[in-house]
Design a protein around this motif. Structure first.
Motif, PDB file in Angstrom:
ATOM      1  N   MET A   1      -8.465   9.156 -44.961  1.00 39.99           N
ATOM      2  CA  MET A   1      -7.759   8.796 -46.183  1.00 39.99           C
ATOM      3  C   MET A   1      -6.252   8.829 -45.935  1.00 39.99           C
ATOM      4  O   MET A   1      -5.763   9.673 -45.185  1.00 39.99           O
ATOM      5  CB  MET A   1      -8.118   9.761 -47.311  1.00 39.99           C
ATOM      6  N   SER A   2      -5.532   7.905 -46.545  1.00 40.60           N
ATOM      7  CA  SER A   2      -4.080   7.883 -46.413  1.00 40.60           C
ATOM      8  C   SER A   2      -3.457   7.427 -47.727  1.00 40.60           C
ATOM      9  O   SER A   2      -4.121   6.816 -48.559  1.00 40.60           O
ATOM     10  CB  SER A   2      -3.654   6.947 -45.280  1.00 40.60           C
ATOM     11  N   MET A   3      -2.181   7.748 -47.878  1.00 41.47           N
ATOM     12  CA  MET A   3      -1.452   7.320 -49.081  1.00 41.47           C
ATOM     13  C   MET A   3       0.013   7.189 -48.729  1.00 41.47           C
ATOM     14  O   MET A   3       0.601   8.084 -48.091  1.00 41.47           O
ATOM     15  CB  MET A   3      -1.647   8.326 -50.215  1.00 41.47           C
ATOM     16  N   SER A   4       0.607   6.095 -49.140  1.00 42.82           N
ATOM     17  CA  SER A   4       2.026   5.889 -48.889  1.00 42.82           C
ATOM     18  C   SER A   4       2.835   6.420 -50.061  1.00 42.82           C
ATOM     19  O   SER A   4       2.306   6.638 -51.163  1.00 42.82           O
ATOM     20  CB  SER A   4       2.321   4.400 -48.700  1.00 42.82           C
ATOM     21  N   VAL A   5       4.108   6.636 -49.830  1.00 43.20           N
ATOM     22  CA  VAL A   5       5.002   7.067 -50.906  1.00 43.20           C
ATOM     23  C   VAL A   5       5.012   6.022 -52.016  1.00 43.20           C
ATOM     24  O   VAL A   5       5.009   6.360 -53.210  1.00 43.20           O
ATOM     25  CB  VAL A   5       6.423   7.299 -50.358  1.00 43.20           C
ATOM     26  N   GLU A   6       4.985   4.755 -51.634  1.00 41.45           N
ATOM     27  CA  GLU A   6       5.009   3.675 -52.621  1.00 41.45           C
ATOM     28  C   GLU A   6       3.767   3.701 -53.514  1.00 41.45           C
ATOM     29  O   GLU A   6       3.851   3.514 -54.739  1.00 41.45           O
ATOM     30  CB  GLU A   6       5.118   2.316 -51.920  1.00 41.45           C
ATOM     31  N   GLN A   7       2.618   3.913 -52.889  1.00 45.56           N
ATOM     32  CA  GLN A   7       1.371   4.002 -53.665  1.00 45.56           C
ATOM     33  C   GLN A   7       1.424   5.170 -54.638  1.00 45.56           C
ATOM     34  O   GLN A   7       1.001   5.057 -55.791  1.00 45.56           O
ATOM     35  CB  GLN A   7       0.176   4.165 -52.729  1.00 45.56           C
ATOM     36  N   PHE A   8       1.947   6.288 -54.165  1.00 46.79           N
ATOM     37  CA  PHE A   8       2.041   7.481 -55.012  1.00 46.79           C
ATOM     38  C   PHE A   8       2.963   7.225 -56.199  1.00 46.79           C
ATOM     39  O   PHE A   8       2.643   7.559 -57.347  1.00 46.79           O
ATOM     40  CB  PHE A   8       2.548   8.658 -54.191  1.00 46.79           C
ATOM     41  N   LEU A   9       4.118   6.610 -55.954  1.00 45.92           N
ATOM     42  CA  LEU A   9       5.098   6.380 -57.014  1.00 45.92           C
ATOM     43  C   LEU A   9       4.626   5.338 -58.027  1.00 45.92           C
ATOM     44  O   LEU A   9       5.151   5.289 -59.142  1.00 45.92           O
ATOM     45  CB  LEU A   9       6.433   5.950 -56.405  1.00 45.92           C
ATOM     46  N   SER A  10       3.628   4.541 -57.650  1.00 49.21           N
ATOM     47  CA  SER A  10       3.109   3.545 -58.590  1.00 49.21           C
ATOM     48  C   SER A  10       2.198   4.171 -59.642  1.00 49.21           C
ATOM     49  O   SER A  10       1.861   3.528 -60.647  1.00 49.21           O
ATOM     50  CB  SER A  10       2.329   2.464 -57.830  1.00 49.21           C
ATOM     51  N   LEU A  11       1.825   5.435 -59.460  1.00 49.86           N
ATOM     52  CA  LEU A  11       0.951   6.130 -60.399  1.00 49.86           C
ATOM     53  C   LEU A  11       1.763   6.726 -61.543  1.00 49.86           C
ATOM     54  O   LEU A  11       2.964   6.990 -61.411  1.00 49.86           O
ATOM     55  CB  LEU A  11       0.196   7.258 -59.677  1.00 49.86           C
ATOM     56  N   SER A  12       1.109   6.960 -62.659  1.00 51.22           N
ATOM     57  CA  SER A  12       1.752   7.662 -63.769  1.00 51.22           C
ATOM     58  C   SER A  12       1.945   9.125 -63.387  1.00 51.22           C
ATOM     59  O   SER A  12       1.348   9.613 -62.417  1.00 51.22           O
ATOM     60  CB  SER A  12       0.894   7.573 -65.024  1.00 51.22           C
ATOM     61  N   ASP A  13       2.760   9.854 -64.146  1.00 49.85           N
ATOM     62  CA  ASP A  13       3.004  11.270 -63.858  1.00 49.85           C
ATOM     63  C   ASP A  13       1.701  12.055 -63.836  1.00 49.85           C
ATOM     64  O   ASP A  13       1.476  12.896 -62.938  1.00 49.85           O
ATOM     65  CB  ASP A  13       3.952  11.869 -64.904  1.00 49.85           C
ATOM     66  N   ALA A  14       0.841  11.804 -64.809  1.00 45.29           N
ATOM     67  CA  ALA A  14      -0.439  12.519 -64.891  1.00 45.29           C
ATOM     68  C   ALA A  14      -1.324  12.175 -63.698  1.00 45.29           C
ATOM     69  O   ALA A  14      -1.991  13.054 -63.121  1.00 45.29           O
ATOM     70  CB  ALA A  14      -1.154  12.192 -66.195  1.00 45.29           C
ATOM     71  N   GLU A  15      -1.326  10.908 -63.312  1.00 49.42           N
ATOM     72  CA  GLU A  15      -2.140  10.474 -62.167  1.00 49.42           C
ATOM     73  C   GLU A  15      -1.609  11.062 -60.858  1.00 49.42           C
ATOM     74  O   GLU A  15      -2.386  11.431 -59.966  1.00 49.42           O
ATOM     75  CB  GLU A  15      -2.163   8.947 -62.094  1.00 49.42           C
ATOM     76  N   GLN A  16      -0.288  11.142 -60.748  1.00 50.40           N
ATOM     77  CA  GLN A  16       0.301  11.731 -59.547  1.00 50.40           C
ATOM     78  C   GLN A  16      -0.155  13.175 -59.364  1.00 50.40           C
ATOM     79  O   GLN A  16      -0.609  13.578 -58.289  1.00 50.40           O
ATOM     80  CB  GLN A  16       1.828  11.682 -59.637  1.00 50.40           C
ATOM     81  N   LEU A  17      -0.050  13.958 -60.433  1.00 48.61           N
ATOM     82  CA  LEU A  17      -0.420  15.368 -60.353  1.00 48.61           C
ATOM     83  C   LEU A  17      -1.907  15.523 -60.058  1.00 48.61           C
ATOM     84  O   LEU A  17      -2.294  16.337 -59.202  1.00 48.61           O
ATOM     85  CB  LEU A  17      -0.059  16.083 -61.660  1.00 48.61           C
ATOM     86  N   GLN A  18      -2.761  14.755 -60.731  1.00 49.05           N
ATOM     87  CA  GLN A  18      -4.197  14.879 -60.512  1.00 49.05           C
ATOM     88  C   GLN A  18      -4.579  14.470 -59.090  1.00 49.05           C
ATOM     89  O   GLN A  18      -5.432  15.093 -58.452  1.00 49.05           O
ATOM     90  CB  GLN A  18      -4.969  14.025 -61.525  1.00 49.05           C
ATOM     91  N   THR A  19      -3.918  13.432 -58.590  1.00 50.22           N
ATOM     92  CA  THR A  19      -4.190  12.978 -57.223  1.00 50.22           C
ATOM     93  C   THR A  19      -3.857  14.066 -56.209  1.00 50.22           C
ATOM     94  O   THR A  19      -4.640  14.336 -55.289  1.00 50.22           O
ATOM     95  CB  THR A  19      -3.364  11.711 -56.903  1.00 50.22           C
ATOM     96  N   ILE A  20      -2.704  14.705 -56.383  1.00 46.76           N
ATOM     97  CA  ILE A  20      -2.289  15.763 -55.457  1.00 46.76           C
ATOM     98  C   ILE A  20      -3.214  16.970 -55.577  1.00 46.76           C
ATOM     99  O   ILE A  20      -3.596  17.584 -54.564  1.00 46.76           O
ATOM    100  CB  ILE A  20      -0.823  16.167 -55.711  1.00 46.76           C
ATOM    101  N   LYS A  21      -3.607  17.326 -56.789  1.00 46.40           N
ATOM    102  CA  LYS A  21      -4.549  18.429 -56.964  1.00 46.40           C
ATOM    103  C   LYS A  21      -5.864  18.140 -56.257  1.00 46.40           C
ATOM    104  O   LYS A  21      -6.439  19.009 -55.586  1.00 46.40           O
ATOM    105  CB  LYS A  21      -4.811  18.681 -58.455  1.00 46.40           C
ATOM    106  N   ASP A  22      -6.350  16.903 -56.415  1.00 45.13           N
ATOM    107  CA  ASP A  22      -7.620  16.520 -55.778  1.00 45.13           C
ATOM    108  C   ASP A  22      -7.500  16.583 -54.252  1.00 45.13           C
ATOM    109  O   ASP A  22      -8.429  17.047 -53.571  1.00 45.13           O
ATOM    110  CB  ASP A  22      -8.016  15.103 -56.198  1.00 45.13           C
ATOM    111  N   LEU A  23      -6.365  16.148 -53.728  1.00 38.78           N
ATOM    112  CA  LEU A  23      -6.151  16.204 -52.283  1.00 38.78           C
ATOM    113  C   LEU A  23      -6.104  17.646 -51.790  1.00 38.78           C
ATOM    114  O   LEU A  23      -6.626  17.969 -50.712  1.00 38.78           O
ATOM    115  CB  LEU A  23      -4.855  15.478 -51.910  1.00 38.78           C
TER     116      LEU A  23
END
Length: 340
Positions: free
Chosen positions: A1-23
């Motif tokens: 699995m990979s994620m770029s900074v651009e992909q991360f910044l395209s998410l909403s604030d709530a999605e960003q936090l949930q994504t990082i928690k899941d990781l």
């Protein structure tokens, strides 16, 4: 699995936090660190900073975690912050075997003390226990008589925590009969191993270990050791297996793998033992010393990564074959105690 900074910044604030928690939950610390440092620490919210510090802790980089936790504004420093920050200092203390009077030890104790108080106020019993587990992690280096004077409330809470742990370990009795017929009908070796798992003591001395296994056949003891070996290595690699109490079963796991005709895995484990000089102490504190000495060698983790992969790729069948060929060696009829 990979994620770029651009992909991360395209998410909403709530999605960003949930994504990082899941990781974080699935152990993808490197991705978290790469992405969040790419965004820039100054651009992260307090919750994201907390997750970054958590990732550094889980990636054995407590010094980096400390820098991150210091950057979190005081108004966001809740019980979880205190626990994670204390864990950073506790990791350093435990790795370096630092004395009670060291600055890192005192930082850890002060943070645990405050964390327990906040968790109690917040009704977070889980965080309260996590805080006390940090103190437990550094137990070998703590001067408890001095600690009781310096942190009386913390030590009182810790004593209750230890008493509760002991009570849970004492558990409740369970009657079980495992017949030849049941053994032949199942491929679930954990079910067959359950009485040994709950009975054989891996947390004391090696004599305690052998004494607690007397009610089982040597083959049952080997199966239990192999189950522990798989569980620990698949969770955190050979380093975790030897670092934790489970390292006490290494010899039985090795002999068991050989007896059960699991030769690829036996050769793999033997090569790890050979790397450490042909033998590993059964005493956990002695294993810690060896691991700490070897951890300074950069090639250690590259070597262990290769050995871990051999276990990760094993799909499980040979232990089933041996048990099914010799079911009479794995029968059980008696009572064992299961933790609550």
């Amino acid at each position: 699995m990979s994620m770029s900074v651009e992909q991360f910044l395209s998410l909403s604030d709530a999605e960003q936090l949930q994504t990082i928690k899941d990781l974080n939950d699935i152990g993808q610390e490197d991705i978290i660190i790469d992405v969040l440092t790419g965004v820039g620490i100054d651009n992260l919210s307090a919750p994201l900073l907390g997750e970054l510090g958590r990732a550094y802790n889980n990636n054995d980089k407590p010094e980096e975690a400390i820098k991150v936790f210091k950057a979190i504004d005081k108004k966001y420093r809740d019980a979880v912050w205190h626990y994670r920050y204390a864990y950073s200092y506790g990791s350093i203390v435990s790795s370096n075997r630092e004395a009670y009077t060291s600055e890192n030890m005192q930082q850890m104790l002060a943070l645990v003390d405050s964390g327990v108080q906040l968790a109690t106020k917040e009704g977070r019993n889980d965080i309260r226990e996590y805080c006390l587990e940090v103190k437990d992690m550094c137990r070998l280096e703590i001067d408890f008589e001095k600690c009781e004077v310096d942190y009386p409330d913390l030590c009182l809470n810790y004593s209750k925590y230890i008493a509760e742990k002991k009570k849970k370990r004492e558990g409740v009795p369970r009657q079980r009969t495992i017949t030849v017929e049941e053994i032949l009908a199942t491929d679930d070796m954990w079910t067959i191993n359950e009485p040994a798992y709950w009975t054989i003591n891996i947390y004391g001395s090696y004599d305690d270990y052998l004494e607690s296994a007397k009610g089982f056949t040597v083959e049952q003891r080997y199966l239990n050791a192999i189950c522990w070996y798989f569980a620990e290595v698949n969770n955190g690699g050979h380093h975790q297996f030897f670092y934790n109490s489970t390292g006490i079963v290494w010899e039985d796991a090795l002999v068991g793998l050989r007896l059960f005709k699991m030769d690829i895995l036996a050769d793999n484990l033997q090569s790890v033992i050979d790397y450490f000089g042909g033998s590993v102490p059964f005493d956990r504190a002695e294993r810690w010393t060896i691991l700490q000495d070897w951890e300074n060698e950069a090639k250690l983790f590259d070597f262990l990564d290769v050995k871990d992969d051999v276990v990760y790729e094993y799909d499980g069948k040979f232990e089933d074959v041996f048990v099914h060929e010799h079911p009479e060696l794995f029968v059980f009829d008696g009572t064992y105690t299961v933790s609550e």
